[in-house]
Design a protein around this motif. Structure first.
Motif, PDB file in Angstrom:
ATOM      1  N   ASP A  22       0.881  -1.161   0.000  1.00  0.00           N
ATOM      2  CA  ASP A  22       0.000   0.000   0.000  1.00  0.00           C
ATOM      3  C   ASP A  22       0.917   1.209   0.000  1.00  0.00           C
ATOM      4  N   GLY A  23       1.016   1.894  -1.145  1.00  0.00           N
ATOM      5  CA  GLY A  23       1.968   2.987  -1.187  1.00  0.00           C
ATOM      6  C   GLY A  23       1.746   3.963  -2.318  1.00  0.00           C
ATOM      7  N   PRO A  24       2.551   5.027  -2.296  1.00  0.00           N
ATOM      8  CA  PRO A  24       2.469   6.040  -3.342  1.00  0.00           C
ATOM      9  C   PRO A  24       3.239   5.606  -4.588  1.00  0.00           C
ATOM     10  N   TYR A  25       2.896   6.243  -5.710  1.00  0.00           N
ATOM     11  CA  TYR A  25       3.603   5.964  -6.965  1.00  0.00           C
ATOM     12  C   TYR A  25       5.110   6.182  -6.818  1.00  0.00           C
ATOM     13  N   THR A  26       5.506   7.115  -5.945  1.00  0.00           N
ATOM     14  CA  THR A  26       6.931   7.426  -5.789  1.00  0.00           C
ATOM     15  C   THR A  26       7.709   6.265  -5.170  1.00  0.00           C
ATOM     16  N   GLU A  27       7.010   5.295  -4.569  1.00  0.00           N
ATOM     17  CA  GLU A  27       7.692   4.153  -3.951  1.00  0.00           C
ATOM     18  C   GLU A  27       7.399   2.847  -4.683  1.00  0.00           C
ATOM     19  N   VAL A  28       7.004   2.953  -5.951  1.00  0.00           N
ATOM     20  CA  VAL A  28       6.598   1.755  -6.687  1.00  0.00           C
ATOM     21  C   VAL A  28       7.772   0.773  -6.855  1.00  0.00           C
ATOM     22  N   SER A  58      -4.460  -4.756  -8.256  1.00  0.00           N
ATOM     23  CA  SER A  58      -4.276  -3.361  -7.847  1.00  0.00           C
ATOM     24  C   SER A  58      -5.619  -2.665  -7.695  1.00  0.00           C
ATOM     25  N   HIS A  60      -7.064   1.189  -6.846  1.00  0.00           N
ATOM     26  CA  HIS A  60      -6.650   2.601  -6.771  1.00  0.00           C
ATOM     27  C   HIS A  60      -7.498   3.333  -5.741  1.00  0.00           C
ATOM     28  N   ASP A  64      -2.584   9.278  -4.292  1.00  0.00           N
ATOM     29  CA  ASP A  64      -1.158   9.346  -4.628  1.00  0.00           C
ATOM     30  C   ASP A  64      -0.560   7.996  -4.991  1.00  0.00           C
ATOM     31  N   GLY A  65      -1.393   6.967  -5.062  1.00  0.00           N
ATOM     32  CA  GLY A  65      -0.848   5.633  -5.328  1.00  0.00           C
ATOM     33  C   GLY A  65      -1.947   4.601  -5.383  1.00  0.00           C
TER      34      GLY A  65
END
Length: 163
Positions: A22-28, A58, A60, A64-65
């Protein structure tokens, strides 16, 4: 739409066990590590239905992720191993297409979205759930022999008839 191969199928409900991210796109990039970790841990599942097909589901649910489950389908006898999660996926209607190697994944998803806009179907949305993507639920089936850097896999989008 030309050059867009797909089929509409009903898939019965199933049970999956695996790992949740469970996270933001920046930590994909950490998600990719989790997927690799789950593929190496399939052996701890004694009642896996198909150990050669890893599932990526997935949802959404965040602006942010997204939330992702890297799972394998299992039978009811399977106990939940420590550190893993269980997911019960209801029976649904899906649009299924195959993403081929050397193709742009974003383009494949754009093609799906375009087809849905022109069809009698729309992406399935659970009532009273807020989603943050035009394709709110994305299920993917990865074969064991995929190249992680240039993958081929099936994309399954839950759909419903337009009202």
């Amino acid at each position: 739409m030309k050059n867009f191969d797909y089929e509409i199928v009903e898939i019965p409900a199933y049970r999956g066990i695996g790992l949740k991210w469970d996270g933001p796109y920046t930590e994909v990039n950490t998600l990719k590590e989790l997927i690799v970790s789950m593929s190496s841990r399939v052996g701890v599942l004694d009642y896996v239905i198909n150990p050669k097909v890893q599932l990526g589901l997935s949802y959404h649910l965040r602006p942010d992720g997204f939330v992702h489950y890297s799972i394998y389908e299992v039978s009811v006898e399977q106990q939940l191993p420590d550190g893993m999660v269980e997911l019960n996926v209801p029976a649904m209607t899906y649009l299924i297409t195959h993403h081929k190697k050397d193709q742009d994944i974003g383009q494949t998803y754009d093609n799906i979205y375009q087809w849905l806009k022109e069809s009698d179907y729309e992406p399935f949305r659970e009532p009273d759930v807020e989603y943050f993507d035009r394709l709110p639920i994305k299920h993917e089936r990865y074969p064991n022999d995929r190249d992680v850097k240039n993958p081929h896999f099936d994309i399954l989008i839950p759909i419903s008839k337009r009202t």
